[in-house]
Enzyme design. Structure first.
Site: not given
Lengths: 322, 332
Positions: A58, A128
């Site tokens: 990322e 999440h």
């Protein structure tokens, strides 16, 4: 008129912008097979030079996008998980966002960071389920949180066309929303312009993202007792302060429902600005996640830290009594 | 006029390389003086001792190639062709600086010359260079990107991720590691497991170690890597062994941090890139270049110190490329 889902609206905006501007490209994890559905069909239509599957890196692919943007491209990065933005915070906030000022205006970094499925997805637990749009607003990164399919289309389109970095949060709880629209009528929605979804006289409810739908439901439930105006800023940065001021000038009361943590969340800024600028007839109330919330796994616990309709209804009642 | 003599020499010629290392050296020495006098606030990370690397690598580049640089970036910026006066004006925070006084020493950039900026976060620029290289390839043509970084950066995950992306996608990037032996005060032996070229090799990237004190050796290695990149052969890593003559940062001039023995500093400075390259010139050529560089640096100092300070009213000008204005702070 045909039905358009929120998710399809994002997909359609990506496809339209890829078709319109050869500088646009999409990158991210599993975008080729479209695990999130948002990039469905794009690889087949635009090929590997416009739809790039990235390794699980990322930080590197976020700054890769910055480098490409500095060289004239318009990358759109899909982040599958909102918390990945923490991993790439340096690359977005400390690199991409700062290039324009630090170079004295030589650089522009037109990158869009798209998070389809932000906030709680119910049952995805602590790492999440965050909704960190207030962090980007604090840092000064342009940040949109569309509530409806047509705004998802319009704000993502504007984000891609904007010459600055823009984060677009697409709340998980809004992805399934559908609207009956004329596709020809879809178009860009300017960043920084709010929307009054429901007009009212007694209280302004500022609602963000999926919470707009909760606010509209509560307004309807309470319609016999109170006239609620629902104001959706649509972009949390820049924030449409003038639009909110006009609404509060009509109602004189303010409730904010915000999926941020309470401490330094977006609602905190709205309430603070209201205290400075607006003439309120009663103290404003915030409905938020708790301070420093870590979303627990078990469904009842997950729900316990989300702002809900009962809390919002209670808040509306409270500002009316004072 | 002295100015006219060196201009005729290509950057990769012996005279051209000498001119570049000499210019960087004198620029840095004058910049340190301006830190001491208070004309440059915040201090600088002097590049003295490492000049051969910027000179050698940038001599292998075209004006349309791009570089990303580091906190110790003045050498790269000057070697890529930035105007010394505007560079020094940027260090001094003047309105005429490369970045209009908004970036300073650690962010000097000149996009017209492919200088995508010095960068204050160690290891951050490799991925930016990779993205720029990808974009260059998409446009067609054979432009390349260079990422300069130090030995400290080889322990940054984002740089290792960038090496992977560059190798995977065969991007035209040159990763140039300036191994000066220290990440601030920590030695390479205390910081780096394995080797620096081993990190490149792990990704299948051709990786070589060269004498970073010799501009010609650096140029030769850079040319090989750049030629490979232009031909579609993907990235390379060049580790340049060097020694930083001055402090990590000028705050050390006052703080007196002890981490290098006097003997080590003395012997480290014995191999001087300016001397090594200067010895390749005739006395006449060297003296001509020296005089030209003095003229250039004198003019740069005069330009920088004679330039206006930026107007505080515009402190947040350029915050957004679109011209969007932020809400004021203060009590407003």
């Amino acid at each position: 008129m045909p039905w358009l889902s929120y998710q399809k609206a994002l997909n359609r905006a990506l496809g339209d912008e890829l078709a319109r501007d050869p500088a646009v490209f999409v990158l991210g994890e599993d975008v080729r097979v479209a695990v999130s559905n948002v990039t469905a069909g794009l690889f087949k239509r635009f090929g590997p030079d416009r739809v790039l599957d990235t390794p699980l890196s990322e930080q590197a692919f976020t700054s890769f996008a910055t480098g490409a943007a500095l060289s004239g491209r318009r990358p759109v990065i899909e982040f599958q998980i909102p918390a990945l933005l923490y991993l790439a915070f340096e690359q977005i906030v400390n690199q991409a966002h700062k290039f324009s000022l630090m170079t004295g205006g030589q650089a522009r970094v037109p990158v869009t960071y798209l998070v389809p499925g932000s906030g709680s997805k119910t049952g995805w637990a602590g790492q999440h389920s965050d909704h960190p749009y207030a962090l980007f607003a604090h840092a000064g990164v342009k940040t949109a949180v569309p509530a409806t399919p047509e705004d998802a289309y319009g704000l993502l389109t504007s984000a891609i066309r904007d010459d600055d970095p823009v984060v677009v949060f697409a709340p998980a709880a809004a992805l399934g929303k559908r609207v009956d629209v004329d596709h020809e009528g879809l178009g860009p929605v300017p960043l920084g312009v709010g929307r009054v979804h429901r007009e009212g006289q007694d209280v302004t409810v500022v609602a963000i993202g999926h919470l707009v739908h909760d606010a509209l439901a509560v307004a309807e439930e309470l319609a016999d007792e109170v006239s609620v105006e629902v104001f959706d800023p649509r972009t949390v940065y820049p924030f449409d302060w003038d639009g909110l001021a006009a609404s509060v000038a009509r109602t004189g009361r303010l409730v904010v429902v915000d999926d941020s943590n309470r401490m330094c969340g977006l609602a905190a800024e709205v309430v603070a600005t209201a205290a400075e600028r607006f003439d309120l007839v009663s103290p404003p109330v915030r409905v938020t996640r708790p301070d420093g919330a870590v979303v627990p796994f078990a469904l009842a616990l997950d729900h316990a830290v989300q702002p809900d309709r009962a809390q919002l209804a209670a808040a509306i009642t409270k500002v009316l009594k004072q | 006029m002295a100015l006219l003599t060196a201009v005729a020499h290509a950057p990769g010629s012996d005279v051209g390389l000498y001119r570049t290392v000499r210019l960087i050296r004198r620029f840095e020495e004058r910049a340190v003086e301006l830190v001491r006098s208070g004309d440059i606030v915040g201090g600088i990370h002097p590049y003295t001792g490492q000049e051969a690397i910027a000179a050698g690598v940038c001599a292998a580049l075209r004006v349309d190639d791009v570089i990303t640089s580091t906190h110790r970036g003045h050498g790269h910026v000057l070697a890529k062709g930035a105007d010394p006066g505007r560079t020094l004006a940027e260090l001094a925070g003047r309105a005429t600086g490369l970045n209009r006084g908004r970036g300073g020493s650690m962010h000097a950039a000149d996009f017209a010359l492919g200088i995508l900026g010095a960068n204050a976060i160690v290891g951050a620029n490799g991925a930016i260079a990779a993205g720029a290289a990808w974009a260059a390839r998409q446009e067609g043509g054979d432009r390349v990107a260079v990422s300069f970084f130090g030995d400290g950066a080889v322990n940054q995950g984002v740089l290792l991720e960038a090496l992977n992306l560059a190798a995977l996608w065969r991007l035209p990037v040159l990763f140039v590691c300036e191994n000066n032996g220290y990440a601030t005060t920590l030695t390479v032996s205390d910081a780096v497991a394995g080797t620096i070229t081993g990190r490149g090799a792990a990704f299948g990237i051709p990786s070589a170690t060269v004498d970073g004190m010799d501009p010609r050796a650096v140029l030769d290695a850079a040319r090989e890597a750049v030629d490979r990149a232009r031909a579609g052969g993907g990235p390379s890593l060049v580790e340049c062994l060097t020694y930083r003559f001055d402090a990590h940062h000028t705050w050390e001039h006052k703080a007196r941090v002890r981490y290098r023995a006097d003997d080590e500093v003395r012997s480290g400075r014995e191999r001087d890139p300016v001397t090594i390259q200067g010895d390749r010139l005739s006395d006449e050529d060297r003296e001509r270049v020296d005089a030209e560089v003095e003229y250039t640096v004198d003019a740069a100092v005069a330009f920088a110190l004679g330039s206006p300070h930026p107007d505080p009213v515009g402190a947040l000008d350029h915050l957004y490329a679109t011209g969007m204005r932020a809400r004021p702070g203060g009590g407003g």
